[in-house]
Motif scaffolding. Structure first.
Motif, PDB file in Angstrom:
ATOM      1  N   LEU A  29       0.724  -1.315  -0.065  1.00 18.60           N
ATOM      2  CA  LEU A  29      -0.097  -0.053  -0.014  1.00 18.60           C
ATOM      3  C   LEU A  29       0.807   1.310  -0.082  1.00 18.60           C
ATOM      4  O   LEU A  29       0.527   2.285  -0.923  1.00 18.60           O
ATOM      5  CB  LEU A  29      -0.796   0.113   1.100  1.00 18.60           C
ATOM      6  CG  LEU A  29      -1.906  -1.189   1.300  1.00 18.60           C
ATOM      7  CD1 LEU A  29      -2.813  -0.816   2.622  1.00 18.60           C
ATOM      8  CD2 LEU A  29      -2.806  -1.244  -0.059  1.00 18.60           C
ATOM      9  N   GLY A  30       1.760   1.134   0.840  1.00 22.76           N
ATOM     10  CA  GLY A  30       2.836   2.428   0.810  1.00 22.76           C
ATOM     11  C   GLY A  30       3.578   2.549  -0.387  1.00 22.76           C
ATOM     12  O   GLY A  30       3.760   4.004  -0.829  1.00 22.76           O
ATOM     13  N   ASP A  31       3.996   1.441  -1.190  1.00 22.42           N
ATOM     14  CA  ASP A  31       4.460   1.773  -2.530  1.00 22.42           C
ATOM     15  C   ASP A  31       3.534   2.170  -3.387  1.00 22.42           C
ATOM     16  O   ASP A  31       4.011   2.917  -4.476  1.00 22.42           O
ATOM     17  CB  ASP A  31       5.160   0.406  -2.871  1.00 22.42           C
ATOM     18  CG  ASP A  31       6.543   0.292  -2.206  1.00 22.42           C
ATOM     19  OD1 ASP A  31       6.738   1.076  -1.582  1.00 22.42           O
ATOM     20  OD2 ASP A  31       6.921  -0.957  -2.552  1.00 22.42           O
ATOM     21  N   ASP A  32       2.385   1.716  -3.368  1.00 15.66           N
ATOM     22  CA  ASP A  32       1.498   2.478  -4.203  1.00 15.66           C
ATOM     23  C   ASP A  32       1.215   3.894  -4.252  1.00 15.66           C
ATOM     24  O   ASP A  32       1.121   4.389  -5.160  1.00 15.66           O
ATOM     25  CB  ASP A  32      -0.067   1.744  -4.125  1.00 15.66           C
ATOM     26  CG  ASP A  32      -0.226   0.222  -4.651  1.00 15.66           C
ATOM     27  OD1 ASP A  32       0.490  -0.346  -5.535  1.00 15.66           O
ATOM     28  OD2 ASP A  32      -1.231  -0.495  -4.056  1.00 15.66           O
ATOM     29  N   ALA A  33       1.028   4.342  -2.884  1.00 10.30           N
ATOM     30  CA  ALA A  33       0.989   5.687  -2.804  1.00 10.30           C
ATOM     31  C   ALA A  33       2.121   6.574  -2.946  1.00 10.30           C
ATOM     32  O   ALA A  33       1.813   7.610  -3.752  1.00 10.30           O
ATOM     33  CB  ALA A  33       0.579   5.908  -1.056  1.00 10.30           C
ATOM     34  N   LEU A  34       3.232   5.902  -2.638  1.00 10.83           N
ATOM     35  CA  LEU A  34       4.470   6.534  -3.128  1.00 10.83           C
ATOM     36  C   LEU A  34       4.770   6.910  -4.432  1.00 10.83           C
ATOM     37  O   LEU A  34       5.065   7.895  -5.054  1.00 10.83           O
ATOM     38  CB  LEU A  34       6.046   6.058  -2.548  1.00 10.83           C
ATOM     39  CG  LEU A  34       7.059   6.680  -2.685  1.00 10.83           C
ATOM     40  CD1 LEU A  34       7.332   7.883  -2.099  1.00 10.83           C
ATOM     41  CD2 LEU A  34       8.270   5.774  -2.229  1.00 10.83           C
ATOM     42  N   VAL A  35       4.616   5.694  -5.453  1.00  8.59           N
ATOM     43  CA  VAL A  35       4.983   5.524  -6.856  1.00  8.59           C
ATOM     44  C   VAL A  35       3.740   6.628  -7.606  1.00  8.59           C
ATOM     45  O   VAL A  35       4.187   7.338  -8.245  1.00  8.59           O
ATOM     46  CB  VAL A  35       4.975   4.402  -7.282  1.00  8.59           C
ATOM     47  CG1 VAL A  35       5.079   4.253  -8.742  1.00  8.59           C
ATOM     48  CG2 VAL A  35       6.255   3.512  -6.662  1.00  8.59           C
TER      49      VAL A  35
END
Length: 267
Positions: A29-35
């Motif tokens: 989820l964090g990578d989704d938001a960051l990218v």
């Protein structure tokens, strides 16, 4: 990562949940938001209008705030003690676990709108469901995230309608944007072994159960815009396992460039 909003600091896993599994879930989820936040930052000074420049900047800021919380939580749960900065700037491209949809190049404005439309409807449904999950910290974070992404969804809905009901050219481009991003949407609802264990433990909802509502909601917006729901003949996958598109490496290199040039630097 410099961010002015405090979205909370979750730090523990729900009873019966393996911390490593929840660490993987929050990392995704964090990578989704960051990218996706990084992609939207590329519109700054390039958006169709000053108003949209500000709107996309604010959406990106929200997403980076979400990423900061989720990545920091993942670093604590996996026992590594890595910070959000470590995870954002210290991993290689193969170590990122974002869905491929979030890394797609911005394309023209209609492609970005289509990407936002499909992602935000998924994210709102997911965080609304997580608001009732067994983990109190994750539930509290999800309440706020769902509210903020709800505004992102409204922005995407409105632009889909404006482009679809606008000129023949804007309608053509919006339909083309939907056709481009649609094959990447099924990955959002995939379940691997980690996710299945979390679902079985009652820690998180099954994303597959969210798919019918997503189809109905996105399909309704597309129909109101006078457009057609695409019917792709293929489906993209691999992002959750670290297999990314060829455009991903330059995006990560750009995001990590200052950190790598000045390791350990603070500002």
């Amino acid at each position: 990562m410099t961010e002015t909003r405090d979205a909370g600091t979750p730090a523990r896993s729900a009873p019966g949940t393996v911390p490593a599994d929840l660490a993987r879930f929050t990392l995704c989820l964090g990578d989704d938001a960051l990218v996706l936040g990084q992609r939207l930052c590329q519109w700054i000074t390039r958006a169709p209008s000053i108003e949209e420049d500000l709107a996309l900047s604010n959406i990106a800021l929200d997403l980076i705030g979400h990423a900061r919380v989720l990545l920091a939580w993942s670093g604590r749960l996996d026992g590594s003690g890595r910070s959000e900065d470590d995870l954002a700037f210290g991993r290689t491209e193969r170590e990122f676990r974002n869905a491929l949809l979030t890394e797609l190049p911005n394309g023209d404005f209609a492609v970005t709108v289509a990407r936002q439309l499909t992602y935000t409807h998924y994210a709102v449904l997911l965080y609304e469901a997580l608001a009732d999950c067994a983990d109190p910290d994750l539930a509290a974070f999800a309440v706020r995230a769902a509210k903020e992404i709800g505004y992102h969804r409204l922005h995407a809905d409105n632009w889909t309608l404006r482009l679809g009901l606008g000129t023949a050219e804007s309608r053509r481009r919006m339909q083309a944007g939907l056709e481009l991003v649609w094959p990447y949407t099924p990955e959002l609802f995939d379940e691997d072994d980690v996710l299945r264990r979390l679902v079985a433990a009652g820690t998180v909802p099954s994303p597959r159960l969210l798919h019918p509502s997503w189809q109905e909601r996105v399909g309704s917006v597309v129909a109101r815009a006078g457009l057609s729901v695409p019917a792709p003949t293929w489906q993209a996958s691999g992002g959750r396992e670290g297999l990314h598109t060829e455009e991903f490496a330059p995006l990560i290199a750009e995001m990590q460039s200052v950190h790598r040039q000045f390791p350990g630097g603070t500002w």
